[in-house]
Design a protein around this motif. Structure first.
Motif, PDB file in Angstrom:
ATOM      1  N   LEU A  77       0.822  -1.205   0.000  1.00  0.00           N
ATOM      2  CA  LEU A  77       0.000   0.000   0.000  1.00  0.00           C
ATOM      3  C   LEU A  77       0.857   1.256   0.000  1.00  0.00           C
ATOM      4  N   THR A  78       0.281   2.356  -0.498  1.00  0.00           N
ATOM      5  CA  THR A  78       0.963   3.651  -0.416  1.00  0.00           C
ATOM      6  C   THR A  78       0.745   4.230   0.977  1.00  0.00           C
ATOM      7  N   GLU A  79       1.475   5.289   1.292  1.00  0.00           N
ATOM      8  CA  GLU A  79       1.324   5.927   2.607  1.00  0.00           C
ATOM      9  C   GLU A  79      -0.110   6.395   2.807  1.00  0.00           C
ATOM     10  N   GLN A  80      -0.721   6.960   1.784  1.00  0.00           N
ATOM     11  CA  GLN A  80      -2.109   7.413   1.908  1.00  0.00           C
ATOM     12  C   GLN A  80      -3.047   6.233   2.139  1.00  0.00           C
ATOM     13  N   GLU A  81      -2.848   5.154   1.394  1.00  0.00           N
ATOM     14  CA  GLU A  81      -3.719   3.987   1.535  1.00  0.00           C
ATOM     15  C   GLU A  81      -3.594   3.345   2.914  1.00  0.00           C
ATOM     16  N   ARG A  82      -2.424   3.468   3.529  1.00  0.00           N
ATOM     17  CA  ARG A  82      -2.228   2.922   4.880  1.00  0.00           C
ATOM     18  C   ARG A  82      -2.948   3.743   5.939  1.00  0.00           C
ATOM     19  N   GLY A  83      -3.484   4.897   5.558  1.00  0.00           N
ATOM     20  CA  GLY A  83      -4.132   5.802   6.510  1.00  0.00           C
ATOM     21  C   GLY A  83      -5.310   5.215   7.247  1.00  0.00           C
ATOM     22  N   VAL A  84      -5.886   4.156   6.760  1.00  0.00           N
ATOM     23  CA  VAL A  84      -7.024   3.528   7.429  1.00  0.00           C
ATOM     24  C   VAL A  84      -6.573   2.680   8.622  1.00  0.00           C
ATOM     25  N   PHE A  85      -5.263   2.365   8.683  1.00  0.00           N
ATOM     26  CA  PHE A  85      -4.751   1.473   9.723  1.00  0.00           C
ATOM     27  C   PHE A  85      -3.973   2.214  10.803  1.00  0.00           C
ATOM     28  N   CYS A  86      -3.987   1.641  12.006  1.00  0.00           N
ATOM     29  CA  CYS A  86      -3.158   2.103  13.110  1.00  0.00           C
ATOM     30  C   CYS A  86      -2.379   0.898  13.626  1.00  0.00           C
ATOM     31  N   LEU A  87      -1.395   1.151  14.468  1.00  0.00           N
ATOM     32  CA  LEU A  87      -0.495   0.107  14.959  1.00  0.00           C
ATOM     33  C   LEU A  87      -0.920  -0.336  16.353  1.00  0.00           C
ATOM     34  N   GLN A  88      -1.052  -1.649  16.543  1.00  0.00           N
ATOM     35  CA  GLN A  88      -1.439  -2.195  17.851  1.00  0.00           C
ATOM     36  C   GLN A  88      -0.197  -2.505  18.677  1.00  0.00           C
ATOM     37  N   HIS A  89      -0.105  -1.865  19.846  1.00  0.00           N
ATOM     38  CA  HIS A  89       1.027  -2.108  20.746  1.00  0.00           C
ATOM     39  C   HIS A  89       0.706  -3.304  21.640  1.00  0.00           C
ATOM     40  N   ASP A  90       1.690  -4.159  21.834  1.00  0.00           N
ATOM     41  CA  ASP A  90       1.536  -5.322  22.709  1.00  0.00           C
ATOM     42  C   ASP A  90       2.536  -5.197  23.855  1.00  0.00           C
ATOM     43  N   PRO A  91       2.068  -4.806  25.060  1.00  0.00           N
ATOM     44  CA  PRO A  91       2.989  -4.600  26.171  1.00  0.00           C
ATOM     45  C   PRO A  91       3.673  -5.885  26.635  1.00  0.00           C
ATOM     46  N   ILE A  92       3.043  -7.028  26.416  1.00  0.00           N
ATOM     47  CA  ILE A  92       3.649  -8.302  26.823  1.00  0.00           C
ATOM     48  C   ILE A  92       4.861  -8.609  25.947  1.00  0.00           C
ATOM     49  N   LEU A  93       4.714  -8.396  24.638  1.00  0.00           N
ATOM     50  CA  LEU A  93       5.827  -8.623  23.711  1.00  0.00           C
ATOM     51  C   LEU A  93       6.810  -7.455  23.695  1.00  0.00           C
ATOM     52  N   ASN A  94       6.401  -6.338  24.316  1.00  0.00           N
ATOM     53  CA  ASN A  94       7.162  -5.093  24.220  1.00  0.00           C
ATOM     54  C   ASN A  94       7.402  -4.746  22.750  1.00  0.00           C
ATOM     55  N   GLY A  95       6.324  -4.889  21.990  1.00  0.00           N
ATOM     56  CA  GLY A  95       6.399  -4.647  20.553  1.00  0.00           C
ATOM     57  C   GLY A  95       5.016  -4.413  19.989  1.00  0.00           C
ATOM     58  N   PHE A  96       4.818  -4.862  18.750  1.00  0.00           N
ATOM     59  CA  PHE A  96       3.572  -4.590  18.031  1.00  0.00           C
ATOM     60  C   PHE A  96       2.966  -5.882  17.525  1.00  0.00           C
ATOM     61  N   SER A  97       1.667  -6.047  17.785  1.00  0.00           N
ATOM     62  CA  SER A  97       1.008  -7.300  17.422  1.00  0.00           C
ATOM     63  C   SER A  97       0.392  -7.273  16.039  1.00  0.00           C
ATOM     64  N   GLY A  98       0.252  -6.101  15.455  1.00  0.00           N
ATOM     65  CA  GLY A  98      -0.318  -6.043  14.117  1.00  0.00           C
ATOM     66  C   GLY A  98      -0.989  -4.716  13.847  1.00  0.00           C
ATOM     67  N   LEU A  99      -1.736  -4.698  12.747  1.00  0.00           N
ATOM     68  CA  LEU A  99      -2.476  -3.508  12.349  1.00  0.00           C
ATOM     69  C   LEU A  99      -3.934  -3.659  12.742  1.00  0.00           C
ATOM     70  N   ALA A 100      -4.568  -2.526  12.988  1.00  0.00           N
ATOM     71  CA  ALA A 100      -6.004  -2.508  13.243  1.00  0.00           C
ATOM     72  C   ALA A 100      -6.592  -1.349  12.452  1.00  0.00           C
ATOM     73  N   MET A 101      -7.893  -1.360  12.329  1.00  0.00           N
ATOM     74  CA  MET A 101      -8.586  -0.274  11.654  1.00  0.00           C
ATOM     75  C   MET A 101      -8.936   0.772  12.709  1.00  0.00           C
ATOM     76  N   GLY A 102      -8.494   2.014  12.503  1.00  0.00           N
ATOM     77  CA  GLY A 102      -8.828   3.048  13.469  1.00  0.00           C
ATOM     78  C   GLY A 102      -7.912   4.253  13.397  1.00  0.00           C
ATOM     79  N   GLU A 103      -8.211   5.231  14.248  1.00  0.00           N
ATOM     80  CA  GLU A 103      -7.449   6.479  14.306  1.00  0.00           C
ATOM     81  C   GLU A 103      -6.129   6.266  15.040  1.00  0.00           C
ATOM     82  N   ARG A 104      -5.108   7.010  14.621  1.00  0.00           N
ATOM     83  CA  ARG A 104      -3.781   6.935  15.239  1.00  0.00           C
ATOM     84  C   ARG A 104      -3.588   8.048  16.255  1.00  0.00           C
ATOM     85  N   ASP A 105      -2.813   7.740  17.303  1.00  0.00           N
ATOM     86  CA  ASP A 105      -2.419   8.782  18.240  1.00  0.00           C
ATOM     87  C   ASP A 105      -1.119   9.429  17.758  1.00  0.00           C
TER      88      ASP A 105
END
Length: 198
Positions: A77-105
């Protein structure tokens, strides 16, 4: 007087390094934990990779900006097309579990826990089939400002709508695992299809 000016000008020219000009972009390396795997990613230091000034100045040195990680997870996807997704933080992994649909902070993370998204297909034909499908009762189609077409509704309503496609997309998305949970969405963007569910 003129001679003294020439000498000062010549001295000033010698102080400038040969070949000096606009700074060239330099590749930067950064690290992140994505879906439990440590990855090293690269980006151009002149690229707009920051979600905000807060992220730019607040991240530890060598830590990947969220937009770099999102690009790694959705490279088709292009940067604009990725705009529908946000990044899910996983505190247990101390990393990221994947993408979700939603607004970004300000750090590119999901502002609220959203529907986790899984990539299911990248054929232009399959994406066109899903985007152009006749919407049935209980399924809503909305065009996002990123260019994505989002089908939302109950899992059973989406599965029933997609089952008539006769493509591999329909088979994958009507599987119980793909559309788990009461509510779900199908995101068609940039010739790719993602399934997002709670």
């Amino acid at each position: 007087m003129f001679k003294r000016f020439q000498m000062v000008a010549a001295a000033a020219l010698l102080a400038v390094p040969m070949g000096a000009g606009p700074a060239r972009a330099e590749p930067q390396m950064c690290s992140a934990v994505v879906e439990g795997v440590a990855v090293t990613l690269g980006y151009n230091d002149e690229a707009d990779v920051w979600s905000s000034r807060r992220e730019r100045w607040g991240l530890d040195k060598g830590t990947c900006p969220a937009r770099v990680i999102i690009a790694h997870m959705a490279p088709e996807l292009t940067e604009q097309e990725r705009g529908v997704f946000c990044l899910q933080h996983d505190p247990i992994l101390n990393g990221f579990s994947g993408l979700a649909m939603g607004e970004r902070d300000a750090y590119g993370l999901c502002e609220t826990t959203g529907r986790a998204c899984k990539f299911v297909n990248s054929t232009a034909e399959g994406a066109r089939d899903v985007a152009g499908i006749a919407v049935t009762t209980g399924v809503e189609a909305v065009r996002h400002n990123s260019g994505a077409v989002i089908l939302s509704g109950t899992s059973s309503g989406l599965a029933a709508t997609l089952s008539g496609l006769g493509t591999t997309v329909a088979g994958v998305m009507s599987a119980p695992v793909a559309l788990a949970g009461a509510a779900a969405s199908v995101v068609v963007v940039g010739g790719a299809v993602w399934v997002c569910s709670e």
